[in-house]
Design a protein around this motif. Structure first.
Motif, short mmCIF file in Angstrom:
data_model
loop_
_atom_site.label_atom_id
_atom_site.label_comp_id
_atom_site.label_asym_id
_atom_site.label_seq_id
_atom_site.Cartn_x
_atom_site.Cartn_y
_atom_site.Cartn_z
N VAL A 142 0.70 -1.06 0.11
CA VAL A 142 -0.19 -0.03 0.22
C VAL A 142 0.53 1.15 0.26
O VAL A 142 1.96 1.69 0.58
CB VAL A 142 -1.10 0.00 1.32
CG1 VAL A 142 -1.87 0.85 1.14
CG2 VAL A 142 -2.00 -0.71 1.36
N ILE A 143 0.33 2.20 -0.53
CA ILE A 143 1.06 3.57 -0.40
C ILE A 143 0.04 4.51 0.19
O ILE A 143 -1.28 4.56 -0.50
CB ILE A 143 1.13 4.51 -2.14
CG1 ILE A 143 1.88 3.30 -2.98
CG2 ILE A 143 1.82 5.75 -1.94
CD1 ILE A 143 2.84 3.91 -4.55
N ASP A 144 0.32 5.09 0.91
CA ASP A 144 -0.79 5.97 1.49
C ASP A 144 -0.14 7.35 1.70
O ASP A 144 0.87 7.79 1.75
CB ASP A 144 -0.71 5.57 3.08
CG ASP A 144 -1.55 6.04 3.48
OD1 ASP A 144 -2.62 7.70 3.50
OD2 ASP A 144 -1.92 6.28 4.88
N LEU A 145 -0.56 8.18 0.67
CA LEU A 145 -0.45 9.05 -0.18
C LEU A 145 -1.01 10.59 1.05
O LEU A 145 -2.23 10.50 0.89
CB LEU A 145 -0.38 10.00 -1.44
CG LEU A 145 -0.03 11.88 -1.71
CD1 LEU A 145 1.31 11.25 -2.61
CD2 LEU A 145 -0.85 12.17 -2.11
N SER A 146 -0.35 11.70 1.42
CA SER A 146 -1.32 13.34 2.38
C SER A 146 -0.71 14.42 1.55
O SER A 146 0.55 14.28 0.94
CB SER A 146 -0.69 12.85 3.39
OG SER A 146 0.62 13.39 3.76
N GLY A 147 -1.38 15.31 0.97
CA GLY A 147 -1.33 15.99 0.55
C GLY A 147 -2.88 17.31 0.56
O GLY A 147 -3.18 17.05 0.72
N ASP A 148 -1.70 18.49 0.62
CA ASP A 148 -2.81 19.60 0.60
C ASP A 148 -2.90 20.65 -1.20
O ASP A 148 -3.51 21.23 -0.82
CB ASP A 148 -2.40 20.44 1.54
CG ASP A 148 -1.23 21.26 0.62
OD1 ASP A 148 -0.44 21.36 -0.07
OD2 ASP A 148 -0.27 22.66 1.97
N GLY A 149 -2.90 19.21 -2.30
CA GLY A 149 -2.95 20.36 -3.82
C GLY A 149 -3.04 18.98 -3.71
O GLY A 149 -2.43 18.28 -4.20
N ALA A 180 -13.27 22.32 4.94
CA ALA A 180 -14.77 21.77 4.82
C ALA A 180 -15.13 23.65 3.67
O ALA A 180 -14.84 23.91 3.90
CB ALA A 180 -15.73 22.01 5.30
N GLY A 181 -14.99 23.15 2.46
CA GLY A 181 -15.68 23.96 1.20
C GLY A 181 -14.62 24.22 0.74
O GLY A 181 -14.65 25.31 -0.52
N GLN A 182 -13.05 24.10 0.70
CA GLN A 182 -11.60 25.06 0.13
C GLN A 182 -12.00 24.15 -1.35
O GLN A 182 -12.11 22.41 -0.99
CB GLN A 182 -11.05 24.03 0.83
CG GLN A 182 -9.79 24.27 0.38
CD GLN A 182 -8.38 24.34 1.11
OE1 GLN A 182 -8.41 24.01 2.06
NE2 GLN A 182 -6.92 24.47 0.31
N GLY A 187 -11.29 24.11 -9.05
CA GLY A 187 -12.80 24.50 -9.11
C GLY A 187 -13.38 23.51 -8.36
O GLY A 187 -13.93 22.97 -8.23
N GLU A 188 -12.42 22.21 -7.50
CA GLU A 188 -13.11 21.04 -7.42
C GLU A 188 -12.48 20.56 -6.02
O GLU A 188 -11.27 21.01 -5.67
CB GLU A 188 -13.04 19.87 -8.71
CG GLU A 188 -11.74 19.06 -9.00
CD GLU A 188 -11.87 18.10 -8.86
OE1 GLU A 188 -12.84 17.66 -9.69
OE2 GLU A 188 -11.07 17.54 -9.76
N PRO A 189 -13.02 19.98 -4.84
CA PRO A 189 -12.85 19.99 -4.23
C PRO A 189 -11.50 18.76 -4.00
O PRO A 189 -11.09 18.14 -5.05
CB PRO A 189 -13.79 19.31 -2.99
CG PRO A 189 -14.78 19.25 -3.57
CD PRO A 189 -15.04 19.63 -5.00
N LEU A 190 -10.46 19.19 -3.28
CA LEU A 190 -9.40 17.89 -3.67
C LEU A 190 -9.10 16.46 -3.50
O LEU A 190 -8.64 15.38 -3.55
CB LEU A 190 -7.77 18.31 -2.60
CG LEU A 190 -6.78 17.80 -2.24
CD1 LEU A 190 -6.02 17.37 -3.71
CD2 LEU A 190 -6.02 18.31 -0.80
N ALA A 191 -10.66 16.19 -1.86
CA ALA A 191 -10.87 15.02 -2.17
C ALA A 191 -10.99 14.25 -3.05
O ALA A 191 -10.61 12.87 -3.94
CB ALA A 191 -11.60 14.86 -1.21
N GLU A 192 -12.67 15.17 -4.24
CA GLU A 192 -12.27 14.60 -5.61
C GLU A 192 -11.50 14.48 -6.33
O GLU A 192 -11.48 13.56 -7.62
CB GLU A 192 -13.39 15.48 -5.86
CG GLU A 192 -14.52 15.55 -5.34
CD GLU A 192 -15.82 14.20 -4.74
OE1 GLU A 192 -15.42 13.25 -5.78
OE2 GLU A 192 -16.04 13.82 -4.34
#
Length: 228
Positions: A142-149, A180-182, A187-192
């Protein structure tokens, strides 16, 4: 078909013959952590503390103990610069509280690597090479990647690197650090964005942390889901 390109990456399978005799664990996990220029020193400290806390949490240890071999192996990579992902903690075996404490201490002690921009695809390639040549064997990688962008400057796009990793039998999950809402610059949520471009493999998923103070909680839940 991208599998050939990842297997051809330098050093990817150099250790393959030796792996037949390598110790076996339940899961091989690479934590790919955002260390790009958007993260200041205080945020970076909070991030490292969150990872150390989550990795040594009793709930995570219980998940490890519930598996057939009662052990996992974990490494940490920092990413950001194009082609510049760096291993800051190499694979360590965790089977009990002492092993988890040793891993948490290694996470806190590792110097911050020099990073910039957001090259997620190159980070995935780096992590996939590590998993293919790891000094442990495991059915689950598993690769578990975290990021803010989102991915911005990779030498290879994140989706292509993700597809290669999945073709090699690696699951890629993600932790999106976003309020939330960022939304991203697109123009889309980072999770998407991460769902579309980063995660892959059966059961792959994204979780969200509101900020770096929320990382320990989000990562703890994520680790239990990945390990159990």
């Amino acid at each position: 078909m991208h599998r050939r390109s990842i297997l051809a990456l330098p050093g990817a399978l150099a250790a393959a013959p030796a792996l037949a005799q390598a110790p076996e664990v339940d899961t091989l996990l690479v934590l790919a952590v955002d260390a790009s220029g958007s993260i200041d020193a205080d945020e970076f400290r909070l991030q490292r503390e969150g990872y150390a806390e989550a990795l040594s949490h009793p709930g995570v240890l219980s998940a490890i103990a519930s598996r057939p071999r009662g052990a996992i192996a974990v490494a940490m990579v920092e990413w950001g610069s194009p082609g510049g992902a760096a291993t800051v903690v190499d694979f360590m075996r965790v089977a009990d509280a002492a092993g988890a404490r040793a891993l948490a201490e290694a996470v806190m002690a590792a110097p911050r690597s020099p990073q910039s921009w957001n090259a997620i695809g190159d980070a995935l390639d780096h992590c996939a090479r590590m998993l293919l040549a790891a000094p442990f064997r495991a059915a689950e990688r598993v690769i578990d990647l975290s990021g803010d962008g989102p991915d911005l400057r990779s030498l290879r796009p994140a989706a292509a690197a993700r597809d290669d990793a999945v073709a090699a039998g690696i699951q890629v999950n993600a932790l999106a650090v976003a309020a939330a809402g960022q939304v991203t610059r697109f123009g889309e949520p980072l999770a998407e964005t991460y769902r579309r471009e980063v995660i892959g493999g059966p059961g792959a998923f994204v979780v969200t942390a509101e900020d770096r103070r929320d990382i320990a909680r989000a990562l703890r839940a994520k680790l239990v889901r990945e390990i159990a």
